[in-house]
Design a protein around this motif. Structure first.
Motif, PDB file in Angstrom:
ATOM      1  N   VAL A 138       0.873  -1.178   0.000  1.00  0.00           N
ATOM      2  CA  VAL A 138       0.000   0.000   0.000  1.00  0.00           C
ATOM      3  C   VAL A 138       0.910   1.228   0.000  1.00  0.00           C
ATOM      4  N   ASN A 139       0.926   1.953  -1.119  1.00  0.00           N
ATOM      5  CA  ASN A 139       1.802   3.117  -1.284  1.00  0.00           C
ATOM      6  C   ASN A 139       1.090   4.367  -0.786  1.00  0.00           C
ATOM      7  N   CYS A 140       1.602   4.931   0.305  1.00  0.00           N
ATOM      8  CA  CYS A 140       0.990   6.121   0.896  1.00  0.00           C
ATOM      9  C   CYS A 140       1.859   7.363   0.686  1.00  0.00           C
ATOM     10  N   PHE A 141       2.557   7.423  -0.458  1.00  0.00           N
ATOM     11  CA  PHE A 141       3.254   8.645  -0.845  1.00  0.00           C
ATOM     12  C   PHE A 141       2.399   9.429  -1.837  1.00  0.00           C
ATOM     13  N   ASN A 142       2.703  10.715  -1.931  1.00  0.00           N
ATOM     14  CA  ASN A 142       1.924  11.628  -2.753  1.00  0.00           C
ATOM     15  C   ASN A 142       2.069  11.302  -4.238  1.00  0.00           C
ATOM     16  N   TYR A 143       0.946  11.105  -4.922  1.00  0.00           N
ATOM     17  CA  TYR A 143       0.960  10.820  -6.358  1.00  0.00           C
ATOM     18  C   TYR A 143       0.815  12.110  -7.172  1.00  0.00           C
ATOM     19  N   SER A 144       1.518  13.159  -6.745  1.00  0.00           N
ATOM     20  CA  SER A 144       1.505  14.391  -7.541  1.00  0.00           C
ATOM     21  C   SER A 144       2.783  14.420  -8.356  1.00  0.00           C
ATOM     22  N   ILE A 145       3.583  15.476  -8.272  1.00  0.00           N
ATOM     23  CA  ILE A 145       4.766  15.574  -9.124  1.00  0.00           C
ATOM     24  C   ILE A 145       6.004  14.968  -8.479  1.00  0.00           C
ATOM     25  N   TYR A 146       5.893  14.485  -7.251  1.00  0.00           N
ATOM     26  CA  TYR A 146       7.081  14.025  -6.542  1.00  0.00           C
ATOM     27  C   TYR A 146       7.362  12.547  -6.797  1.00  0.00           C
ATOM     28  N   ALA A 161       6.140  -6.704  -7.332  1.00  0.00           N
ATOM     29  CA  ALA A 161       5.155  -6.644  -6.256  1.00  0.00           C
ATOM     30  C   ALA A 161       3.827  -6.072  -6.761  1.00  0.00           C
ATOM     31  N   THR A 162       2.765  -6.344  -6.005  1.00  0.00           N
ATOM     32  CA  THR A 162       1.449  -5.755  -6.271  1.00  0.00           C
ATOM     33  C   THR A 162       1.341  -4.455  -5.482  1.00  0.00           C
ATOM     34  N   VAL A 163       0.918  -3.379  -6.146  1.00  0.00           N
ATOM     35  CA  VAL A 163       0.882  -2.074  -5.499  1.00  0.00           C
ATOM     36  C   VAL A 163      -0.528  -1.506  -5.507  1.00  0.00           C
ATOM     37  N   LEU A 164      -0.955  -1.009  -4.349  1.00  0.00           N
ATOM     38  CA  LEU A 164      -2.205  -0.250  -4.254  1.00  0.00           C
ATOM     39  C   LEU A 164      -1.828   1.221  -4.138  1.00  0.00           C
ATOM     40  N   PRO A 165      -2.123   2.046  -5.150  1.00  0.00           N
ATOM     41  CA  PRO A 165      -1.695   3.454  -5.157  1.00  0.00           C
ATOM     42  C   PRO A 165      -2.641   4.343  -4.349  1.00  0.00           C
ATOM     43  N   TYR A 166      -2.506   4.307  -3.012  1.00  0.00           N
ATOM     44  CA  TYR A 166      -3.455   5.044  -2.179  1.00  0.00           C
ATOM     45  C   TYR A 166      -3.135   6.527  -2.100  1.00  0.00           C
ATOM     46  N   GLN A 172      -8.721   7.739   7.882  1.00  0.00           N
ATOM     47  CA  GLN A 172      -9.777   6.864   8.403  1.00  0.00           C
ATOM     48  C   GLN A 172     -10.216   5.869   7.334  1.00  0.00           C
ATOM     49  N   ARG A 173     -10.406   6.371   6.120  1.00  0.00           N
ATOM     50  CA  ARG A 173     -10.824   5.481   5.023  1.00  0.00           C
ATOM     51  C   ARG A 173      -9.752   4.428   4.751  1.00  0.00           C
ATOM     52  N   LEU A 174      -8.486   4.831   4.818  1.00  0.00           N
ATOM     53  CA  LEU A 174      -7.397   3.886   4.587  1.00  0.00           C
ATOM     54  C   LEU A 174      -7.425   2.773   5.627  1.00  0.00           C
ATOM     55  N   LEU A 175      -7.581   3.136   6.895  1.00  0.00           N
ATOM     56  CA  LEU A 175      -7.604   2.129   7.947  1.00  0.00           C
ATOM     57  C   LEU A 175      -8.796   1.186   7.796  1.00  0.00           C
ATOM     58  N   GLU A 176      -9.933   1.730   7.414  1.00  0.00           N
ATOM     59  CA  GLU A 176     -11.104   0.884   7.173  1.00  0.00           C
ATOM     60  C   GLU A 176     -10.839  -0.098   6.042  1.00  0.00           C
ATOM     61  N   MET A 177     -10.173   0.385   4.988  1.00  0.00           N
ATOM     62  CA  MET A 177      -9.864  -0.463   3.840  1.00  0.00           C
ATOM     63  C   MET A 177      -8.857  -1.547   4.218  1.00  0.00           C
ATOM     64  N   LEU A 178      -7.838  -1.180   5.006  1.00  0.00           N
ATOM     65  CA  LEU A 178      -6.863  -2.170   5.450  1.00  0.00           C
ATOM     66  C   LEU A 178      -7.525  -3.255   6.286  1.00  0.00           C
ATOM     67  N   ALA A 179      -8.485  -2.845   7.117  1.00  0.00           N
ATOM     68  CA  ALA A 179      -9.197  -3.821   7.947  1.00  0.00           C
ATOM     69  C   ALA A 179     -10.053  -4.747   7.100  1.00  0.00           C
ATOM     70  N   ASN A 207      -7.329  -1.971  16.352  1.00  0.00           N
ATOM     71  CA  ASN A 207      -6.049  -2.509  16.780  1.00  0.00           C
ATOM     72  C   ASN A 207      -5.170  -2.689  15.544  1.00  0.00           C
ATOM     73  N   LEU A 208      -4.070  -1.955  15.480  1.00  0.00           N
ATOM     74  CA  LEU A 208      -3.212  -1.999  14.292  1.00  0.00           C
ATOM     75  C   LEU A 208      -2.736  -3.409  13.974  1.00  0.00           C
ATOM     76  N   ARG A 209      -2.476  -4.192  14.987  1.00  0.00           N
ATOM     77  CA  ARG A 209      -1.946  -5.534  14.764  1.00  0.00           C
ATOM     78  C   ARG A 209      -2.968  -6.447  14.088  1.00  0.00           C
ATOM     79  N   ASP A 210      -4.254  -6.063  14.146  1.00  0.00           N
ATOM     80  CA  ASP A 210      -5.293  -6.848  13.467  1.00  0.00           C
ATOM     81  C   ASP A 210      -5.347  -6.560  11.968  1.00  0.00           C
ATOM     82  N   LEU A 211      -4.633  -5.530  11.512  1.00  0.00           N
ATOM     83  CA  LEU A 211      -4.697  -5.145  10.101  1.00  0.00           C
ATOM     84  C   LEU A 211      -3.800  -6.002   9.210  1.00  0.00           C
ATOM     85  N   ASN A 212      -2.965  -6.843   9.823  1.00  0.00           N
ATOM     86  CA  ASN A 212      -2.112  -7.772   9.076  1.00  0.00           C
ATOM     87  C   ASN A 212      -1.130  -7.045   8.152  1.00  0.00           C
TER      88      ASN A 212
END
Length: 343
Positions: A138-146, A161-166, A172-179, A207-212
């Motif tokens: 899960v890539n959580c870097f800015n997908y703008s010009i950087y 690797a398989t990449v999810l371009p988040y 909050q939405r990211l954590l829900e999706m990870l769960a 619980n972060l540890r439940d997100l695998n």
């Protein structure tokens, strides 16, 4: 056997063989920039150096340094790319940005061959960090010009690797999706964002540890070099953490292996690294425990070549063998040599 989607031979290449390869490429690069860039032609002429005189890394000491602020100034004056542009816009496929001394991003051009080189170096670094083709990142870097967004995304894909371009934001939405995704995952972000997500997760009762999320690949900040910071992230998430160093101007990256003996330099065959005294500019030999400033020279770049560009990153070099078997030097960043204040 785990698949590799790139040539990994340089990572363990004999030092003399790599030196020959790089010297040949350096000679071609200097000849190319002299013909294609009035800026670099003037640099060599002012130094009284002919292109044929630069045949090895040692010869680079005949040339002055390139400073990012000089490239930034020409863009503020109206240039799209800058004085180091060598390829025509017909061959440029991407323009990215990096932080500049003025607070404005510096624009960099890339041909397809340049992009391929970035992906190659990135894949080497990511492999060293423990990323594998089976990983879901899960890539959580800015997908703008950087560079951290699109460019590093492509490096993950080059590795296989398989990449999810988040991207960034909407934690909050990211954590829900990870769960919701029960598969094992890896996180690619800044160290501080991993801590921020922990704060949001606590507010949401997650619980972060439940997100695998079992692997953490981190870049963009020096957080993992701060005592206790790495341990905090690993305890919060239950993940392994690995640090990555990179410069958007170069695409060159370096990363920790599983032994965490320093950042393995991954630019061999594409970018030559020098170590200098930041005050005198004198070249220092890469030896165990030596401290200095990293300076880089591209040797295959087509669109925006960089000759002896100063990073102003103050590093300590390690050359003793690493148990992983990689043959290049390693380093830890120790600070900055310019006017950046480290808090």
């Amino acid at each position: 056997m785990t698949r590799r989607y790139w040539n990994a031979e340089i990572e363990t290449m004999d030092a003399r063989a790599l030196l020959r390869l790089e010297s040949e490429a350096l000679g071609r690069q200097i000849d190319y920039v002299y013909r294609s860039s009035p800026f670099y032609r003037q640099m060599l002429d002012d130094a009284g150096v002919k292109p044929g005189q630069i045949q090895s890394q040692q010869d680079l000491a005949l040339l002055p340094f390139t400073e990012k602020k000089v490239l930034a100034q020409t863009q503020r004056e109206g240039a799209l790319i800058g004085p180091n542009q060598c390829a025509s816009m017909d061959d440029v496929v991407r323009i990215v940005g990096t932080g500049g001394t003025s607070g404005q991003p510096i624009r960099l051009a890339w041909t397809q061959n340049d992009v391929n080189g970035y992906n190659e170096m990135g894949a080497r670094a990511l492999w060293a960090m423990g990323c594998r083709p089976a990983d879901f990142v899960v890539n959580c870097f800015n997908y703008s010009i950087y560079a951290g967004g699109v460019a590093d995304h492509m490096a993950f894909e080059t590795l296989g690797a398989t990449v999810l371009p988040y991207g960034v934001g909407n934690s909050q939405r990211l954590l829900e999706m990870l769960a919701d995704m029960q598969v094992e995952k890896a996180l690619y972000s800044t160290p501080s964002y991993a801590v921020r997500l922990a704060t949001v997760a606590e507010e949401m009762g997650i619980n972060l540890r439940d997100l695998n999320v079992r692997k953490g690949f981190f870049s963009g900040e020096a957080g993992l070099q701060v005592p206790g910071y790495r341990e905090r992230i690993e305890k919060l998430w239950g993940m392994t953490t690995h640090d990555l160093y990179g410069m958007a101007e170069l695409g060159v990256q370096s990363a920790e292996c599983e032994h965490k003996t320093g950042l393995h330099y991954s630019g061999g065959g594409h970018v030559i690294a020098e170590l200098i005294d930041p005050d005198s500019g004198e070249v220092k030999k890469m030896e165990q425990g030596i401290i200095g400033e990293l300076v880089f020279t591209t040797i295959k770049r087509e669109a925006s070549p960089l000759i002896r560009i100063r990073t102003h990153d103050y590093v300590e070099v390690y050359t003793d063998p690493c148990p992983c078997g990689r043959s290049g030097f390693r380093f830890h960043t120790r600070g900055r040599t310019d006017d950046m204040v480290v808090i």
